[in-house]
Design a protein around this motif. Structure first.
Motif, short mmCIF file in Angstrom:
data_model
loop_
_atom_site.label_atom_id
_atom_site.label_comp_id
_atom_site.label_asym_id
_atom_site.label_seq_id
_atom_site.Cartn_x
_atom_site.Cartn_y
_atom_site.Cartn_z
N VAL A 343 -30.77 -13.28 55.54
CA VAL A 343 -32.12 -13.03 56.04
C VAL A 343 -31.96 -12.60 57.31
O VAL A 343 -31.29 -12.99 58.53
N SER A 377 -38.26 -6.47 57.40
CA SER A 377 -37.42 -6.72 56.26
C SER A 377 -36.88 -5.47 55.57
O SER A 377 -35.83 -5.53 55.13
N GLU A 378 -37.55 -4.27 55.77
CA GLU A 378 -37.12 -3.01 55.04
C GLU A 378 -36.32 -2.48 55.95
O GLU A 378 -35.41 -1.83 55.28
#
Length: 710
Positions: A343, A377-378
């Motif tokens: 993460v 996130s990308e």
């Protein structure tokens, strides 16, 4: 059905020109569907018969006298709709237009054949591929894919938006969508609404809009405008009286060139000097004669770039803006490896603090928004496909800063970026000849036109299966993205040209070093002289980092015994450094001091020792769970990195990985639960503070070796 006629299904007393627009629908999985609608009008036969008796008698008498069929007086809209996950509006316009041409001009081509050929056409993957195809009506069409899927394709929509609203209004809308406000366009043209929404969204690149995006909202769904969530929506101007009652929506009139910002909305603006630089760059691109307007002998009139290139030049300015705004963002990314899948966490406080924008309302809202969460996130992974923005933020930021006071160099760089954006949409300089038959001029005004025929679905399916069978031998339309290590780029620096560097000067750092040296050399007289200056210097982050580095040099084998005077001085400096650690800090100082508080101690009596943590445990930083998680994740990442960089593969390690791999996820979940329990226990039991850090180190050590074995 509502979206085919956003203004409602209405009859007309005259035949209208065929119209075309694109509606964007979003499904439950956030996937967009592009619905191309071509609408034309045909005589409504059923209503034609429902005339008054007297009128009908007159018509019958005139028919008997002249032998002619009276022209239709009522016309109903009919729509041809093409739904696709692909965004090729001009191709879809040509295909639907060709189907309409075959119908209205009664060409000797089966409509079922056209539809089957259209649905069986294989679109190449992105990467600049071209494909010539034909629907079978004497047409020759070309599909041109962009080089990179990640870069928006805008055509001329961005240039058109600035032409309609002007620089200041578009910048206001740009800030509104970035800070998650509601934006509503209205225009008399549905296609203008689609283009404006597309343009505003593309200016956000590399961010992606994740809230409701409805370029054309039907009349039956106007209650959506009362939604509490942010949105980008377009409505027809016939509803302008209804939308002016909205109190929390920024309304843009595309036809009138104005925007309305309600008094209850505080619109955050770009931080200076970026706002001024962006305005100046846009003025130079959109009004090239502005710089020479006051010259006594102006040079020959500078011609504007053609619309497509002007569109890309404007987008290049916003790319430069985001490169400056997000400079060094990768240094604030943290990879969390305690879950089954890594993460990525972005340390917002560290980024804002190092940029000198902790109190900036605009950037704070941007970093807290959903668009930036998707950006992390990308684009957070260190190994992925890179695009123009990655190169710009990694290698061109210093050039952008150097060009701030030099308009010619700035314009040169903008045009270089615009060329790359233009090439992304038009990668092949030689475009093949295209031919798409158009309907005969005035064909929509013909008096007697047969209704659009009923499509034979079974025949379409047969032809579609035949077409798919013929294309089975074709290579798959896939392209593997070239992945690479994402360049880190320069570190985060203050956005201000003249940032405060008082506390970061070499002289102040030297004061801290000298004070610590005097303490450990037992030169207490010199310590008393330099300590006040050292404590003042510790207000700066660089000086606090210097303190942790210098103290760590005096720790041997995880322990450092001090006498009473030395202990008091060291604790005093630690307390001073910890005073400024709060939720707006990046926690690095407190994390670095944490092992030192368990290393420095003094003897109070035989068998009785006092550690430094007993004198610093009242600071609020220790009750902040985010600090503990951030510190833990950072230590795990550092130890994993060091082990992977130094460990050598051997047969034993491979066998061990195979054995441990089956149970790693289960062990990881147990491990994380132990960590949470330990932290929560430490919050409520500060007398057991000495247990927290050693146990944390043990857990980290165990977990890192588990990951290594896996």
């Amino acid at each position: 059905m509502f979206f085919c006629q956003p203004g409602g299904w209405q009859l007309s007393k005259e035949r209208k020109q065929p119209t075309f627009f694109v509606v964007v629908l979003t499904d439950i999985d956030s996937e967009r569907h592009y619905c191309s609608c071509l609408t034309f009008y045909e005589a409504e036969i059923n209503l034609q018969k429902k005339v008054s008796r007297n009128r009908r008698l007159i018509i019958l008498e005139s028919e008997e006298e002249s032998g002619l069929i009276p022209p239709a007086e009522v016309f109903a809209p009919k729509s041809l709709v093409l739904v696709s996950r692909l965004d090729y509006p001009e191709i879809f316009r040509a295909c639907l237009g060709l189907i309409y041409t075959v119908y209205v001009d009664s060409l000797n081509v089966s409509l079922e054949t056209l539809i089957a050929n259209l649905c069986s056409c294989l679109v190449p993957a992105s990467g600049g591929s071209q494909k010539l195809f034909s629907l079978g009506a004497g047409d020759r069409q070309l599909i041109q894919t962009p080089l990179h899927d990640s870069l928006p394709v805008t055509g001329t929509s961005v240039a058109l938006l600035f032409q309609q609203l002007g620089i200041q209004n578009v910048l206001s809308l740009f800030c509104a969508v970035l800070t998650e406000n509601k934006v509503l366009f209205h225009s008399a043209s549905f296609q203008r609404l689609s283009d404006a929404c597309r343009a505003l969204e593309s200016l956000m690149f590399p961010l992606k809009y994740s809230y409701p995006y409805i370029p054309i909202l039907p009349a039956q769904l106007l209650e959506v405008l009362s939604s509490p969530t942010p949105f980008i929506i377009g409505v027809h101007s016939v509803f302008r009286n209804d939308i002016h009652e909205l109190l929390d929506v920024i309304i843009a009139d595309l036809d009138g060139g104005t925007i309305k910002i309600p008094e209850c909305i505080h619109l955050s603006q770009l931080p200076e000097p970026l706002l001024h630089q962006t305005q100046m760059a846009l003025s130079l691109v959109l009004h090239p004669d502005l710089e020479t307007a006051d010259y006594a002998f102006p040079p020959p009139r500078t011609a504007l770039s053609h619309t497509k290139m002007l569109d890309k030049e404007v987008r290049a300015i916003f790319l430069r803006l985001f490169a400056q705004l997000f400079q060094g963002y990768r240094s604030c990314l943290q990879l969390i490896r305690i879950h089954a899948e890594p993460v990525i966490h972005f340390h917002k406080a560290a980024f804002l603090g190092q940029r000198g924008l902790i109190e900036n309302d605009f950037l704070t809202k941007v970093l807290n928004g959903m668009a930036f969460a998707g950006f992390v996130s990308e684009r957070g992974p260190p190994f992925r496909a890179c695009d123009l923005f990655d190169e710009l933020v990694a290698f061109e930021v210093e050039r952008i800063k150097a060009e701030e006071g030099n308009p010619p160099k700035m314009i040169k760089h903008v045009r270089e970026l615009a060329e790359q954006l233009f090439k992304n949409e038009n990668p092949n300089p030689h475009i093949a000849f295209q031919k798409v038959p158009r309907p005969t001029e005035g064909s929509h005004l013909r008096v007697h036109i047969l209704p659009f025929p009923q499509i034979n679905e079974c025949r379409v399916q047969e032809l579609l299966q035949e077409g798919l069978a013929r294309s089975q031998g074709a290579p798959p339309a896939t392209r593997g993205d070239k992945k690479c290590v994402v360049p880190a780029g320069p570190p985060v620096v203050s956005i201000m040209e003249k940032g405060s560097t008082v506390f970061n000067s070499a002289q102040r750092l030297e004061v801290v070093r000298n004070c610590i040296a005097f303490i450990f050399e037992n030169k207490f007289l010199e310590t008393e002289k330099t300590l006040p200056a050292a404590l003042r210097a510790l207000k700066g982050k660089a000086a606090r980092h210097c303190l942790t580095q210098e103290l760590s040099l005096h720790v041997k084998q995880n322990r450092a015994i001090l006498d009473h005077q030395q202990f008091d001085y060291i604790v005093r400096m630690m307390n001073c450094a910890l005073q400024d650690c709060s939720s707006s800090e990046e926690y690095s100082i407190a994390a670095a001091l944490l092992p030192l508080t368990t290393a420095f101690y003094r003897k109070l009596a035989p068998g009785v020792s006092q550690f430094a943590y007993t004198c610093v445990q009242d600071h609020p930083i220790w009750t902040n769970q985010q600090f503990w998680e951030t510190t833990f994740y950072g230590n795990v990442q550092n130890q994993v990195r060091s082990l992977y960089l130094t460990a050598k593969e051997d047969n034993h390690a491979v066998q061990l990985r195979q054995k441990v791999g089956e149970c790693i996820k289960y062990q990881g979940s147990i491990f994380y639960s132990h960590f949470n329990y330990l932290v929560s226990y430490g919050f409520s039991n500060f007398l057991c503070f000495s247990l927290i850090f050693p146990l944390l180190k043990i857990l980290i050590h165990i977990y890192v070796h588990m990951k290594m074995c896996y």
